[in-house]
Write an enzyme that holds these catalytic residues in place. Sequence first.
Site, PDB file in Angstrom:
ATOM      1  N   ASP B   7      73.908  45.308 101.640  1.00 28.44           N
ATOM      2  CA  ASP B   7      74.996  44.045 102.891  1.00 28.44           C
ATOM      3  C   ASP B   7      74.390  42.822 102.647  1.00 28.44           C
ATOM      4  O   ASP B   7      73.551  42.060 102.772  1.00 28.44           O
ATOM      5  CB  ASP B   7      74.957  44.310 104.297  1.00 28.44           C
ATOM      6  N   GLU B  68      78.358  45.665  99.670  1.00 33.79           N
ATOM      7  CA  GLU B  68      80.073  45.582 100.242  1.00 33.79           C
ATOM      8  C   GLU B  68      80.765  44.551  99.398  1.00 33.79           C
ATOM      9  O   GLU B  68      80.332  43.466  99.308  1.00 33.79           O
ATOM     10  CB  GLU B  68      79.473  44.474 101.883  1.00 33.79           C
ATOM     11  N   ASP B 141      72.375  43.849 110.243  1.00 36.20           N
ATOM     12  CA  ASP B 141      72.601  44.100 108.159  1.00 36.20           C
ATOM     13  C   ASP B 141      71.850  45.453 107.458  1.00 36.20           C
ATOM     14  O   ASP B 141      72.439  45.446 106.890  1.00 36.20           O
ATOM     15  CB  ASP B 141      72.018  42.731 107.468  1.00 36.20           C
TER      16      ASP B 141
END
Lengths: 183, 183
Positions: B7, B68, B141
Amino acid sequence: MRVLGVDPGLTRCGVGVVEGAAGRPLTMLGVGVVRTPAEVDTPLRLVAIERGIEEWLDEHRPELVAVERVFSQHNVRTVMGTAQASAVAMLCAARRGLPVALHTPSEVKAAVTGNGRADKAQVGAMVTRLLRLAAPPKPADAADALALAICHIWRAPAQNRLAEAQAAARRAPAPASVRKVRR
Amino acid sequence: MRVLGVDPGLTRCGVGVVEGAAGRPLTMLGVGVVRTPAEVDTPLRLVAIERGIEEWLDEHRPELVAVERVFSQHNVRTVMGTAQASAVAMLCAARRGLPVALHTPSEVKAAVTGNGRADKAQVGAMVTRLLRLAAPPKPADAADALALAICHIWRAPAQNRLAEAQAAARRAPAPASVRKVRR
């Protein structure tokens, strides 16, 4: 002071090396474009850009790398690629301990043409004149990379003196007395 | 199939390693956050993120890295840092020949919660349940990185079989007859 200018982009990443100092004539040492094919996946394009920038750093040994500062008000797709390519340029420089300076497109245009809204042709014409070239560098990304390097040499004399001193320190070991103090 | 989920972010880059296959139980092999201080210049932060991701790749040897997919409709400042950190993650993976898969935040949320608009708490709760953890990974996260890895394992079985075959080929040299054909 020797500066590598990088105009970041995934498809065409402009690179140009300029040597000079504020108030003295400038010399172009190299200019080119690192290209990656649009049909290749982004991760592999980033690897190719890394390899290209490393080659320019190896060959020209700049004291500082000037990269265009990316804004996101541009086209959404383009700005992502630009941000990613600029990340690779910054990473390559910082990994070698080289200082990185960021300049906005309007700072660069204002520095080389006197007008922050100058068009590509005007920037190309001034780069050609300032570096005493026979013709404007093509494509525009290559000219923009040279303009970035020129902009940096002219705008940041204090930062440049620091970078030059650091580069000199890297080349020659400090005298024994100074080294002792540093421990 | 072993997947490193990333992430991306400059301040907190979530990382999580999950092993499993579609329709079989999932196992968490590691989770964490690569942090860089906001007061440090971006180029040096990117170097620190590169080092952090390399350590995760070295330690866990994933077969694929799921990152991501960054959009620029978010906050302007944040999205630039996210794009830059994701570029470093993609670069580290591709440099090792690892496949990289990108998934959007809503794909990830939909995969783990059934709802593409689920909130952080819901994602954290499902990650905790799916990986049979004692408590939700903190910060968010880190949980998001695990969710990315889970999303990939569940969404892309065909791509995963290819990555597994490639990883197996890297581990064991092909038989001599096959190698001959490849020349």
